[in-house]
Scaffold this motif. Structure first.
Motif, PDB file in Angstrom:
ATOM      1  N   HIS A 410       7.082 -15.443  -1.872  1.00 19.93           N
ATOM      2  CA  HIS A 410       6.471 -14.244  -2.424  1.00 19.93           C
ATOM      3  C   HIS A 410       7.519 -13.336  -3.065  1.00 19.93           C
ATOM      4  CE1 HIS A 410       2.916 -15.684  -0.703  1.00 19.93           C
ATOM      5  NE2 HIS A 410       3.150 -15.302   0.521  1.00 19.93           N
ATOM      6  N   ASN A 411       8.746 -13.804  -3.226  1.00 25.54           N
ATOM      7  CA  ASN A 411       9.801 -13.027  -3.856  1.00 25.54           C
ATOM      8  C   ASN A 411      10.603 -13.939  -4.766  1.00 25.54           C
ATOM      9  OD1 ASN A 411       9.638 -10.342  -2.351  1.00 25.54           O
ATOM     10  ND2 ASN A 411       9.744 -11.812  -0.688  1.00 25.54           N
ATOM     11  N   LEU A 412      10.671 -13.594  -6.041  1.00 18.66           N
ATOM     12  CA  LEU A 412      11.431 -14.399  -6.975  1.00 18.66           C
ATOM     13  C   LEU A 412      12.914 -14.115  -6.832  1.00 18.66           C
ATOM     14  CD1 LEU A 412       9.322 -14.050 -10.219  1.00 18.66           C
ATOM     15  CD2 LEU A 412       9.960 -16.184  -9.133  1.00 18.66           C
ATOM     16  N   PRO A 413      13.779 -15.110  -7.073  1.00 20.29           N
ATOM     17  CA  PRO A 413      15.204 -14.820  -7.133  1.00 20.29           C
ATOM     18  C   PRO A 413      15.478 -13.929  -8.338  1.00 20.29           C
ATOM     19  CG  PRO A 413      14.761 -17.063  -7.847  1.00 20.29           C
ATOM     20  CD  PRO A 413      13.483 -16.530  -7.301  1.00 20.29           C
ATOM     21  N   GLU A 414      16.515 -13.123  -8.218  1.00 23.72           N
ATOM     22  CA  GLU A 414      16.844 -12.220  -9.305  1.00 23.72           C
ATOM     23  C   GLU A 414      17.230 -13.013 -10.549  1.00 23.72           C
ATOM     24  OE1 GLU A 414      16.453  -9.061  -9.473  1.00 23.72           O
ATOM     25  OE2 GLU A 414      15.677  -8.934  -7.432  1.00 23.72           O
ATOM     26  N   GLU A 415      16.534 -12.801 -11.620  1.00 26.42           N
ATOM     27  CA  GLU A 415      16.839 -13.459 -12.883  1.00 26.42           C
ATOM     28  C   GLU A 415      16.261 -12.598 -13.994  1.00 26.42           C
ATOM     29  OE1 GLU A 415      14.183 -16.785 -14.064  1.00 26.42           O
ATOM     30  OE2 GLU A 415      13.757 -16.855 -11.930  1.00 26.42           O
ATOM     31  N   PRO A 416      16.872 -12.604 -15.138  1.00 31.84           N
ATOM     32  CA  PRO A 416      16.352 -11.761 -16.219  1.00 31.84           C
ATOM     33  C   PRO A 416      14.995 -12.266 -16.687  1.00 31.84           C
ATOM     34  CG  PRO A 416      18.083 -13.211 -17.015  1.00 31.84           C
ATOM     35  CD  PRO A 416      18.066 -13.343 -15.531  1.00 31.84           C
ATOM     36  N   ALA A 417      14.083 -11.350 -16.948  1.00 31.13           N
ATOM     37  CA  ALA A 417      12.768 -11.738 -17.445  1.00 31.13           C
ATOM     38  C   ALA A 417      12.885 -12.225 -18.879  1.00 31.13           C
ATOM     39  CB  ALA A 417      11.805 -10.558 -17.357  1.00 31.13           C
ATOM     40  N   LEU A 418      12.008 -13.161 -19.231  1.00 27.81           N
ATOM     41  CA  LEU A 418      12.000 -13.646 -20.607  1.00 27.81           C
ATOM     42  C   LEU A 418      11.468 -12.546 -21.537  1.00 27.81           C
ATOM     43  CD1 LEU A 418      10.599 -17.242 -20.123  1.00 27.81           C
ATOM     44  CD2 LEU A 418      12.962 -16.574 -20.501  1.00 27.81           C
ATOM     45  N   PRO A 419      11.821 -12.610 -22.792  1.00 30.38           N
ATOM     46  CA  PRO A 419      11.285 -11.608 -23.728  1.00 30.38           C
ATOM     47  C   PRO A 419       9.761 -11.682 -23.771  1.00 30.38           C
ATOM     48  CG  PRO A 419      13.073 -12.899 -24.730  1.00 30.38           C
ATOM     49  CD  PRO A 419      12.720 -13.561 -23.430  1.00 30.38           C
ATOM     50  N   ASP A 420       9.157 -10.622 -24.255  1.00 28.35           N
ATOM     51  CA  ASP A 420       7.705 -10.616 -24.410  1.00 28.35           C
ATOM     52  C   ASP A 420       7.266 -11.807 -25.257  1.00 28.35           C
ATOM     53  OD1 ASP A 420       7.482  -8.365 -22.927  1.00 28.35           O
ATOM     54  OD2 ASP A 420       7.524  -7.003 -24.658  1.00 28.35           O
ATOM     55  N   ILE A 421       6.204 -12.466 -24.791  1.00 29.36           N
ATOM     56  CA  ILE A 421       5.738 -13.672 -25.470  1.00 29.36           C
ATOM     57  C   ILE A 421       4.579 -13.291 -26.381  1.00 29.36           C
ATOM     58  CG2 ILE A 421       4.757 -15.963 -25.160  1.00 29.36           C
ATOM     59  CD1 ILE A 421       6.085 -16.001 -22.416  1.00 29.36           C
ATOM     60  N   PRO A 422       4.726 -13.450 -27.684  1.00 23.95           N
ATOM     61  CA  PRO A 422       3.608 -13.119 -28.583  1.00 23.95           C
ATOM     62  C   PRO A 422       2.482 -14.129 -28.433  1.00 23.95           C
ATOM     63  CG  PRO A 422       5.395 -14.158 -29.818  1.00 23.95           C
ATOM     64  CD  PRO A 422       5.910 -13.946 -28.415  1.00 23.95           C
ATOM     65  N   ALA A 423       1.266 -13.652 -28.394  1.00 21.30           N
ATOM     66  CA  ALA A 423       0.114 -14.542 -28.303  1.00 21.30           C
ATOM     67  C   ALA A 423      -0.116 -15.220 -29.646  1.00 21.30           C
ATOM     68  CB  ALA A 423      -1.125 -13.768 -27.884  1.00 21.30           C
ATOM     69  N   ARG A 424      -0.391 -16.500 -29.600  1.00 21.56           N
ATOM     70  CA  ARG A 424      -0.685 -17.257 -30.822  1.00 21.56           C
ATOM     71  C   ARG A 424      -2.188 -17.172 -31.085  1.00 21.56           C
ATOM     72  NH1 ARG A 424      -2.998 -22.145 -31.175  1.00 21.56           N
ATOM     73  NH2 ARG A 424      -2.880 -23.239 -33.179  1.00 21.56           N
ATOM     74  N   VAL A 425      -2.574 -16.521 -32.132  1.00 22.49           N
ATOM     75  CA  VAL A 425      -3.988 -16.367 -32.466  1.00 22.49           C
ATOM     76  C   VAL A 425      -4.401 -17.548 -33.340  1.00 22.49           C
ATOM     77  CG1 VAL A 425      -5.737 -14.915 -33.539  1.00 22.49           C
ATOM     78  CG2 VAL A 425      -3.764 -13.876 -32.372  1.00 22.49           C
ATOM     79  N   PRO A 426      -5.304 -18.397 -32.840  1.00 15.77           N
ATOM     80  CA  PRO A 426      -5.714 -19.568 -33.638  1.00 15.77           C
ATOM     81  C   PRO A 426      -6.582 -19.157 -34.821  1.00 15.77           C
ATOM     82  CG  PRO A 426      -7.017 -19.419 -31.651  1.00 15.77           C
ATOM     83  CD  PRO A 426      -5.978 -18.342 -31.550  1.00 15.77           C
ATOM     84  N   GLU A 427      -6.722 -20.043 -35.767  1.00 15.85           N
ATOM     85  CA  GLU A 427      -7.556 -19.766 -36.930  1.00 15.85           C
ATOM     86  C   GLU A 427      -9.001 -19.540 -36.506  1.00 15.85           C
ATOM     87  OE1 GLU A 427      -7.168 -22.808 -39.836  1.00 15.85           O
ATOM     88  OE2 GLU A 427      -5.007 -22.512 -40.124  1.00 15.85           O
ATOM     89  N   THR A 428      -9.486 -20.402 -35.604  1.00 14.62           N
ATOM     90  CA  THR A 428     -10.829 -20.221 -35.041  1.00 14.62           C
ATOM     91  C   THR A 428     -10.743 -20.460 -33.543  1.00 14.62           C
ATOM     92  OG1 THR A 428     -11.364 -22.549 -35.458  1.00 14.62           O
ATOM     93  CG2 THR A 428     -12.049 -20.928 -37.125  1.00 14.62           C
ATOM     94  N   ALA A 429     -11.550 -19.737 -32.807  1.00 12.68           N
ATOM     95  CA  ALA A 429     -11.530 -19.861 -31.352  1.00 12.68           C
ATOM     96  C   ALA A 429     -12.942 -20.002 -30.827  1.00 12.68           C
ATOM     97  CB  ALA A 429     -10.855 -18.649 -30.716  1.00 12.68           C
ATOM     98  N   THR A 430     -13.064 -20.597 -29.682  1.00 11.60           N
ATOM     99  CA  THR A 430     -14.354 -20.784 -29.020  1.00 11.60           C
ATOM    100  C   THR A 430     -14.325 -20.059 -27.680  1.00 11.60           C
ATOM    101  OG1 THR A 430     -14.656 -22.949 -30.044  1.00 11.60           O
ATOM    102  CG2 THR A 430     -16.003 -22.453 -28.118  1.00 11.60           C
ATOM    103  N   GLU A 431     -15.421 -19.348 -27.379  1.00  8.15           N
ATOM    104  CA  GLU A 431     -15.513 -18.661 -26.089  1.00  8.15           C
ATOM    105  C   GLU A 431     -16.211 -19.571 -25.079  1.00  8.15           C
ATOM    106  OE1 GLU A 431     -16.287 -14.215 -25.039  1.00  8.15           O
ATOM    107  OE2 GLU A 431     -18.254 -15.208 -25.173  1.00  8.15           O
ATOM    108  N   PHE A 432     -15.621 -19.664 -23.900  1.00  6.36           N
ATOM    109  CA  PHE A 432     -16.185 -20.451 -22.808  1.00  6.36           C
ATOM    110  C   PHE A 432     -16.498 -19.519 -21.643  1.00  6.36           C
ATOM    111  CE2 PHE A 432     -13.878 -23.550 -25.269  1.00  6.36           C
ATOM    112  CZ  PHE A 432     -14.642 -24.701 -25.179  1.00  6.36           C
ATOM    113  N   VAL A 433     -17.463 -19.949 -20.840  1.00  6.56           N
ATOM    114  CA  VAL A 433     -17.803 -19.235 -19.610  1.00  6.56           C
ATOM    115  C   VAL A 433     -17.721 -20.229 -18.467  1.00  6.56           C
ATOM    116  CG1 VAL A 433     -19.516 -17.913 -18.351  1.00  6.56           C
ATOM    117  CG2 VAL A 433     -19.308 -17.638 -20.833  1.00  6.56           C
TER     118      VAL A 433
END
Length: 745
Positions: A410-433
């Motif tokens: 429940h505790n991560l070892p100290e390490e630098p966080a990765l840079p913010d990850i940009p979300a890849r927006v697809p050309e078309t997307a489908t919504e699921f439930v």
């Protein structure tokens, strides 16, 4: 003869205590050997058997048939218990579904998990071999205990009768030894404080060591280290002070058979067991004590006259030229000259009333005080050994900074966080439930039963859902693929390594992504979003570095996580059985979402299943199964482990066959889609005198776990809403069931 029986009377209560102490020691050794060496040494079964029988004999003063039977029962129980402890710890360490679970929770309750069967089978064979070697170790002792006493000769009976006549008539002349002397027998009550203090310390240390060995997985989880060489060495060294304390009891308290005699101006040490087969002077009746006293004086008189002794070697030892060496409140330490001319030291406990070996030493005049210092010293040594071993393992872990913790933490070892990850927006997307959780994913991905496949890169995605979890449970799920014992495991990395484990995602949820790198070039990602109401959405992805870049996969995961919308209720232990409701998300008029328990994620959580709506659902298997009835249709749903869906369906069919009459000609060959891992079977059976048509349907939900539904038509309850309900059910399950449709026509 009655006197002999009384002399040999054993103290069963003390004997049971001795046998339990021996059993604890033997069981601890079996557990310790299995946990440290990792090998199978059945010789420890022999050692445990000897420890149990000897522990009983030492404290009981003998071993009768009854005592032997008690020892066998204790021995069988401790061997089975130690073997079960080893099996449980092995299961916790090796089975992913139980990794990191509490020992007490897992102990004896893992039989239904398929991955456990091989481990359990091995330990069952281990138990049989241990029992065999226990029998080999116990056989000589049992033979002696159950052997019938030798029939007495006429001469021996005459001698016994003569002794009885002499007891009845004290005036009758009886030949007495000319030598006179003073006997100093051992009084057990005078050493009771030593026995209590040393025995209590030994039991406490033993229990603490056994508890520590069982809690080692928890310590590994808490401190993020693998407790191997150092801790194992510390536990091994900790048995040294434990044995030191245990030997204190034997050295000071188990000398019942030793008696000292002052005669002819000399001091003699007499071993009553070797001289006349008497184990304890205090248990002898006065008449028998008089006979033994005469035997001792006769033997001393023969030695002084230069005659050959008829007793065993070491039965009588003359303490020549006694010199005082050391004295404390519990014993005298002296030295004396042996027959060879050398000097030998001897420690005499102060349990001999009115005796003093050398003038100037303090005479024993009452019970000794308690002796707590050795117990405290043993405790300090144990803490030092264990602390040193723990420090060694922490130091070794610090030298391997690139390695992941041995267990999910429940505790991560100290390490630098990765840079913010940009979300890849697809050309078309489908919504699921899925499970009343909405999310979006690239429309180009191929979908089939919670699985998504990026056909261009070969990256596979899979969706999981849970309810009623917290941040710690979410972290267990995120780190479920970290297996440091996997030879292909390299390292892991988390997108967010803050103190709270999960980073904010929107206004009502938190998230993280953990990536596990393997030496074969495969990367396994686990992305999870946790709502404030305790619903957890998990998306897994697996790809190779050659197939698709790391940044692209992380961007796909972030897009889906950002699109997650939680629309289900808050589910808890207190309310999950009341949260059944018509699914508005699916626009259902008859089918409802209900929640059942499962613990295959490594912690207890809830998952949703769809069943006909009912105001009074019936829960079974401690909330892990549900059954509802409505409009002539009954659905039973539960999650089962298995190798494939076909095996799960066949297992349920066998349950039906065992509880009612199944018509052989009414069971269709099952349909099994290996590519989808789903199976279906039609069965006809008799229930309360009526025929039932039921469809058994199993589909893969998680790796090795299947959602089984038993869909049964109830002709006597069918109404006009039966067919609409059945059609809605078929649409949700993706089934067509002509047999059940005909019931409503």
């Amino acid at each position: 003869m009655n006197a002999e029986k009384k002399a040999q009377k054993e103290r069963i209560g003390r004997g049971v205590l001795g046998a339990l102490l021996g059993a604890l020691l033997g069981g601890a050794v079996i557990v310790f050997e299995d946990r440290t060496a990792g090998t199978f040494s059945p010789i420890f079964g022999v050692a445990t058997a000897v420890a149990v029988f000897q522990g009983y004999r030492q404290l009981a003063g003998g071993l009768s048939k009854r005592g032997a039977a008690i020892c066998v029962i204790i021995l069988m129980a401790v061997i089975a218990g130690a073997n079960q402890i080893n099996c449980t710890m092995e299961v916790i360490e090796t089975v992913d579904a139980l990794r990191g679970r509490d020992f007490v929770e897992v102990f004896g309750s893992f039989e239904k998990i398929p991955e456990v069967r091989e481990i359990q089978s091995w330990y069952q064979g281990h138990l049989l071999v241990l029992y065999l070697f226990c029998l080999l170790g116990s056989l000589p002792i049992l033979v002696r205990a159950f052997r019938k006493p030798r029939a007495r000769t006429k001469a021996e009976l005459d001698e016994i009768l003569l002794g009885k006549e002499q007891e009845k008539d004290p005036e009758q002349e009886r030949e007495k030894p000319e030598l006179q002397g003073t006997l100093y027998p051992f009084r057990k009550a005078w050493m009771k404080p030593v026995r209590v203090s040393a025995g209590g310390a030994a039991v406490a240390l033993l229990v603490a060591l056994v508890a520590l060995m069982m809690l080692m997985p928890r310590l590994e989880e808490r401190f993020q280290i693998r407790l191997e060489f150092g801790m194992i060495l510390g536990i091994f060294l900790s048995f040294i002070p434990l044995m030191w304390i245990s030997l204190t009891i034997t050295r000071y308290c188990n000398v019942f058979q030793i008696l000292y005699v002052r005669a002819a101006g000399r001091i003699w040490r007499v071993n009553l067991m070797k001289l006349c087969r008497v184990g304890d002077w205090e248990t002898l009746p006065p008449a028998r004590q008089a006979v033994v006293r005469d035997d001792i004086l006769w033997e001393l008189e023969n030695i002084l006259n230069g005659d050959l002794s008829a007793c065993d070697s070491g039965a009588v030892t003359e303490l020549r030229d006694i010199q005082a060496e050391k004295e404390d409140r519990w014993s005298w330490t002296i030295s004396y000259e042996t027959d060879s001319g050398s000097r030998k030291k001897l420690k005499i406990p102060k349990g001999y009333p009115d005796f003093v070996p050398v003038m100037g030493m303090e005479r024993a005049e009452g019970p000794t005080p308690y002796r707590w210092l050795p117990g405290l010293a043993a405790l300090v040594l144990t803490v030092v050994f264990l602390g040193g071993g723990f420090a060694v393992d922490r130091w070794r872990a610090s030298q391997n900074e690139g390695d992941a913790p041995a267990r999910d933490t429940h505790n991560l070892p100290e390490e630098p966080a990765l840079p913010d990850i940009p979300a890849r927006v697809p050309e078309t997307a489908t919504e699921f439930v899925i499970s009343e959780i909405r999310f979006q994913i690239d429309r180009e991905f191929q979908y089939s039963r919670r699985r998504f496949l990026d056909g261009k890169t070969g990256t596979a995605y899979r969706v999981y859902t849970q309810y009623g979890v917290d941040a710690a449970d979410a972290w267990d799920t995120l780190t479920s693929h970290i297996h440091t014992d996997d030879p292909l495991y390299d390292r892991f990395q988390a997108v967010y390594s803050g103190e709270d484990l999960l980073a904010p995602l929107g206004e009502t949820s938190r998230y993280n992504i953990v990536s596990v790198y393997r030496t074969d070039g495969t990367i396994c990602h686990t992305a999870a979003a946790l709502s404030d109401t305790g619903a957890l959405f998990t998306l897994e992805a697996e790809h190779t570095q050659a197939g698709q870049s790391l940044e692209e996969v992380l961007a796909n995961l972030m897009y889906t996580l950002n699109s997650v919308r939680f629309e289900g209720p808050e589910v808890t232990e207190e309310n999950y059985q009341t949260k059944i409701h018509l699914s508005e998300i699916r626009n259902c008029a008859y089918m409802a979402a209900a929640y059942i328990k499962t613990d295959h994620f490594g912690h207890e959580a809830f998952v949703d299943v769809y069943v006909p709506y009912s105001d009074a659902p019936i829960y079974a298997s401690e909330g892990r199964a549900i059954r509802t009835e409505a409009h002539g249709l009954r659905v039973y749903a539960s999650i089962f482990p298995g190798e494939n869906a076909k095996e799960v369906v066949e297992a349920r069919q066998q349950v039906l066959a065992s509880t009612g009459q199944v018509y052989a000609d009414g069971v269709d060959d099952q349909t099994y889609r290996e590519d989808l891992d789903v199976a279906c079977m039609l069965t006809v059976y008799e229930e309360n005198g009526q025929k039932r048509n039921a469809v058994l349907y199993a589909e893969s939900m998680w790796e090795g776990w299947y959602l089984l539904r038993e869909i049964t038509g109830l002709p006597e309850q069918i109404d006009e809403e039966y067919l609409p309900l059945l059609k809605e059910l078929e649409g949700i399950f993706g089934l067509t069931m002509p047999v059940l449709e005909q019931l409503g026509e």
